[in-house]
Design a protein around this motif. Structure first.
Motif, PDB file in Angstrom:
ATOM      1  N   THR A 158       0.805  -1.231   0.000  1.00  0.00           N
ATOM      2  CA  THR A 158       0.000   0.000   0.000  1.00  0.00           C
ATOM      3  C   THR A 158       0.833   1.274   0.000  1.00  0.00           C
ATOM      4  OG1 THR A 158      -0.149  -0.071   2.424  1.00  0.00           O
ATOM      5  CG2 THR A 158      -1.920  -1.139   1.169  1.00  0.00           C
ATOM      6  N   ASP A 159       2.093   1.204   0.443  1.00  0.00           N
ATOM      7  CA  ASP A 159       2.883   2.428   0.616  1.00  0.00           C
ATOM      8  C   ASP A 159       4.084   2.544  -0.318  1.00  0.00           C
ATOM      9  OD1 ASP A 159       1.072   2.757   2.639  1.00  0.00           O
ATOM     10  OD2 ASP A 159       2.522   2.620   4.287  1.00  0.00           O
ATOM     11  N   SER A 160       4.368   1.533  -1.114  1.00  0.00           N
ATOM     12  CA  SER A 160       5.568   1.578  -1.961  1.00  0.00           C
ATOM     13  C   SER A 160       5.359   2.382  -3.235  1.00  0.00           C
ATOM     14  CB  SER A 160       6.002   0.152  -2.332  1.00  0.00           C
ATOM     15  OG  SER A 160       6.366  -0.578  -1.185  1.00  0.00           O
ATOM     16  N   ASN A 161       4.117   2.518  -3.652  1.00  0.00           N
ATOM     17  CA  ASN A 161       3.764   3.300  -4.838  1.00  0.00           C
ATOM     18  C   ASN A 161       4.395   2.781  -6.128  1.00  0.00           C
ATOM     19  OD1 ASN A 161       4.311   5.869  -2.522  1.00  0.00           O
ATOM     20  ND2 ASN A 161       2.273   5.243  -3.158  1.00  0.00           N
ATOM     21  N   ILE A 162       4.579   1.483  -6.213  1.00  0.00           N
ATOM     22  CA  ILE A 162       4.970   0.815  -7.458  1.00  0.00           C
ATOM     23  C   ILE A 162       3.983  -0.322  -7.697  1.00  0.00           C
ATOM     24  CG2 ILE A 162       7.411   1.393  -7.145  1.00  0.00           C
ATOM     25  CD1 ILE A 162       7.882  -1.568  -6.397  1.00  0.00           C
ATOM     26  N   PRO A 163       3.837  -0.761  -8.941  1.00  0.00           N
ATOM     27  CA  PRO A 163       2.856  -1.819  -9.215  1.00  0.00           C
ATOM     28  C   PRO A 163       3.346  -3.211  -8.803  1.00  0.00           C
ATOM     29  CG  PRO A 163       3.885  -1.101 -11.247  1.00  0.00           C
ATOM     30  CD  PRO A 163       4.403  -0.191 -10.176  1.00  0.00           C
ATOM     31  N   TYR A 199      -1.734  -4.487  -9.109  1.00  0.00           N
ATOM     32  CA  TYR A 199      -2.225  -3.488  -8.153  1.00  0.00           C
ATOM     33  C   TYR A 199      -1.194  -2.378  -7.986  1.00  0.00           C
ATOM     34  CZ  TYR A 199      -3.400  -1.296  -3.682  1.00  0.00           C
ATOM     35  OH  TYR A 199      -3.680  -0.379  -2.692  1.00  0.00           O
ATOM     36  N   LEU A 200      -1.664  -1.135  -8.011  1.00  0.00           N
ATOM     37  CA  LEU A 200      -0.799   0.027  -7.782  1.00  0.00           C
ATOM     38  C   LEU A 200      -1.531   1.063  -6.957  1.00  0.00           C
ATOM     39  CD1 LEU A 200       1.596   1.975  -8.272  1.00  0.00           C
ATOM     40  CD2 LEU A 200       0.512   2.604 -10.447  1.00  0.00           C
ATOM     41  N   ALA A 201      -0.919   1.451  -5.832  1.00  0.00           N
ATOM     42  CA  ALA A 201      -1.406   2.579  -5.034  1.00  0.00           C
ATOM     43  C   ALA A 201      -0.479   3.753  -5.330  1.00  0.00           C
ATOM     44  CB  ALA A 201      -1.400   2.232  -3.550  1.00  0.00           C
ATOM     45  N   THR A 202      -0.987   4.778  -5.985  1.00  0.00           N
ATOM     46  CA  THR A 202      -0.140   5.892  -6.415  1.00  0.00           C
ATOM     47  C   THR A 202       0.120   6.871  -5.280  1.00  0.00           C
ATOM     48  OG1 THR A 202      -1.971   7.310  -7.114  1.00  0.00           O
ATOM     49  CG2 THR A 202      -1.179   5.678  -8.691  1.00  0.00           C
ATOM     50  N   VAL A 203       1.075   7.770  -5.512  1.00  0.00           N
ATOM     51  CA  VAL A 203       1.400   8.804  -4.518  1.00  0.00           C
ATOM     52  C   VAL A 203       0.182   9.700  -4.264  1.00  0.00           C
ATOM     53  CG1 VAL A 203       2.921  10.752  -4.006  1.00  0.00           C
ATOM     54  CG2 VAL A 203       3.804   8.781  -5.247  1.00  0.00           C
ATOM     55  N   GLU A 204      -0.629   9.899  -5.296  1.00  0.00           N
ATOM     56  CA  GLU A 204      -1.817  10.757  -5.156  1.00  0.00           C
ATOM     57  C   GLU A 204      -2.966  10.061  -4.434  1.00  0.00           C
ATOM     58  OE1 GLU A 204      -0.324  10.135  -8.027  1.00  0.00           O
ATOM     59  OE2 GLU A 204       0.751  12.008  -8.405  1.00  0.00           O
ATOM     60  N   ILE A 232       4.486   6.022 -11.084  1.00  0.00           N
ATOM     61  CA  ILE A 232       5.249   5.247 -10.117  1.00  0.00           C
ATOM     62  C   ILE A 232       6.161   6.153  -9.304  1.00  0.00           C
ATOM     63  CG2 ILE A 232       7.019   3.457  -9.883  1.00  0.00           C
ATOM     64  CD1 ILE A 232       5.852   2.095 -12.319  1.00  0.00           C
ATOM     65  N   PHE A 233       6.180   5.918  -7.979  1.00  0.00           N
ATOM     66  CA  PHE A 233       7.053   6.657  -7.077  1.00  0.00           C
ATOM     67  C   PHE A 233       8.485   6.183  -7.279  1.00  0.00           C
ATOM     68  CE2 PHE A 233       9.470   7.096  -3.191  1.00  0.00           C
ATOM     69  CZ  PHE A 233       9.161   8.363  -2.749  1.00  0.00           C
ATOM     70  N   LYS A 234       9.382   7.127  -7.527  1.00  0.00           N
ATOM     71  CA  LYS A 234      10.792   6.796  -7.683  1.00  0.00           C
ATOM     72  C   LYS A 234      11.601   7.421  -6.557  1.00  0.00           C
ATOM     73  CE  LYS A 234      10.850   4.253 -11.346  1.00  0.00           C
ATOM     74  NZ  LYS A 234      11.300   2.859 -11.275  1.00  0.00           N
ATOM     75  N   SER A 235      12.586   6.681  -6.069  1.00  0.00           N
ATOM     76  CA  SER A 235      13.385   7.167  -4.949  1.00  0.00           C
ATOM     77  C   SER A 235      14.143   8.435  -5.299  1.00  0.00           C
ATOM     78  CB  SER A 235      14.395   6.081  -4.511  1.00  0.00           C
ATOM     79  OG  SER A 235      15.225   5.707  -5.585  1.00  0.00           O
ATOM     80  N   GLU A 236      14.379   8.677  -6.621  1.00  0.00           N
ATOM     81  CA  GLU A 236      15.098   9.874  -7.030  1.00  0.00           C
ATOM     82  C   GLU A 236      14.343  11.143  -6.657  1.00  0.00           C
ATOM     83  OE1 GLU A 236      16.008   6.711 -10.160  1.00  0.00           O
ATOM     84  OE2 GLU A 236      14.428   7.294  -8.768  1.00  0.00           O
ATOM     85  N   THR A 237      12.999  11.039  -6.532  1.00  0.00           N
ATOM     86  CA  THR A 237      12.214  12.234  -6.243  1.00  0.00           C
ATOM     87  C   THR A 237      12.457  12.738  -4.833  1.00  0.00           C
ATOM     88  OG1 THR A 237      10.351  10.871  -5.536  1.00  0.00           O
ATOM     89  CG2 THR A 237      10.406  11.532  -7.839  1.00  0.00           C
ATOM     90  N   ILE A 238      13.022  11.888  -3.987  1.00  0.00           N
ATOM     91  CA  ILE A 238      13.290  12.308  -2.612  1.00  0.00           C
ATOM     92  C   ILE A 238      14.338  13.409  -2.592  1.00  0.00           C
ATOM     93  CG2 ILE A 238      14.169  11.551  -0.361  1.00  0.00           C
ATOM     94  CD1 ILE A 238      13.086   8.811  -0.931  1.00  0.00           C
ATOM     95  N   ASN A 239      15.301  13.345  -3.516  1.00  0.00           N
ATOM     96  CA  ASN A 239      16.398  14.304  -3.532  1.00  0.00           C
ATOM     97  C   ASN A 239      16.087  15.565  -4.335  1.00  0.00           C
ATOM     98  OD1 ASN A 239      17.989  12.436  -2.098  1.00  0.00           O
ATOM     99  ND2 ASN A 239      18.515  11.353  -4.019  1.00  0.00           N
TER     100      ASN A 239
END
Length: 240
Positions: A158-163, A199-204, A232-239
């Motif tokens: 539910t929280d990883s934001n990838i399919p 299944y994908l739970a998006t950031v939105e 898809i949530f990517k870890s690069e967006t954290i930076n």
């Protein structure tokens, strides 16, 4: 029989006796003719037999030709083959041809024909939100379905934001996103027999699901992942 019918029959017989005379030989000929009609055989049909002989000759000719080609180490079947019937032509045209994908696998890595897909096995101790965000998607294979549905992994889905894609399962995504529902207790999707569910739970906060029949399922899943990449949530967006 009533008297009227008896009288009529009597008069008919008397008429025949008086007016019709035939010898024993004539009756024999009449009866012989009747028997021959009953035993009438099929007349000779020259067109039918001509076609039959021609077909047999053609079959014999093709058989000898084919055997001769086999003895030479070649096969004449190639020139008569139907495109895509005895080769991978039909399969290849449905293959995924998009960008490279990096997919994590919980279980055994599936066999595919696409060259631009990279798999990496995920151990259970690595099955955490932070660890799997480096993948474009995660496959949960048949042998790992029950374990992955345990409640300690609910937040990973539910929280990883990838399919995530649950293969060889017709129970949908609910056993994996509901911490109170064990996989064995989950019901099959009614009136369907799906090979996989995505299944994908998006950031939105949007939830997206997909279902797949078995034919070309993996290639279609790769196409789904590519289309879902912008969400898809990517870890690069954290930076950023």
């Amino acid at each position: 029989m009533d008297h009227f019918k008896i009288d009529v029959k009597k008069e008919v017989n008397e008429f025949l006796d008086k007016n019709i005379r035939s010898t024993h030989e004539e009756w024999e000929r009449i009866q012989s003719g009747i028997r021959q009609k009953k035993k009438k055989t099929l007349k000779f049909n020259p067109v039918y037999w001509t076609v039959l002989v021609a077909a047999a000759s053609l079959f014999l000719f093709l058989s000898v030709t084919y055997i001769g080609d086999l003895n030479k180490g070649t096969s004449s079947m190639t020139s008569f083959s139907i495109p895509g019937l005895f080769n991978n032509e039909n399969q290849d045209k449905d293959l995924y041809e998009g960008k490279e994908l990096f997919i994590g696998v919980l279980g055994n890595i599936p066999e595919i024909n696409e060259k631009q897909i990279s798999f990496q096995v995920i151990e259970l101790e690595q099955f955490t939100v932070n660890e799997i965000r480096k993948f474009d998607a995660v496959f949960v294979m048949k042998e790992s379905l029950s374990t992955a549905a345990e409640k300690q992994y609910t937040k990973v889905f539910t929280d990883s934001n990838i399919p995530f894609f649950f293969l060889n399962s017709n129970k949908g995504e609910y056993p994996f996103i509901d911490e109170n529902l064990e996989y064995e207790e989950a019901r099959e999707i009614p009136y369907h027999d799906y090979y996989a569910t995505g299944y994908l739970a998006t950031v939105e906060g949007e939830e997206m699901t997909w279902t797949y029949e078995e034919k070309n399922a993996l290639s279609n899943i790769f196409k789904t992942i590519e289309k879902a990449l912008p969400k898809i949530f990517k870890s690069e967006t954290i930076n950023e």
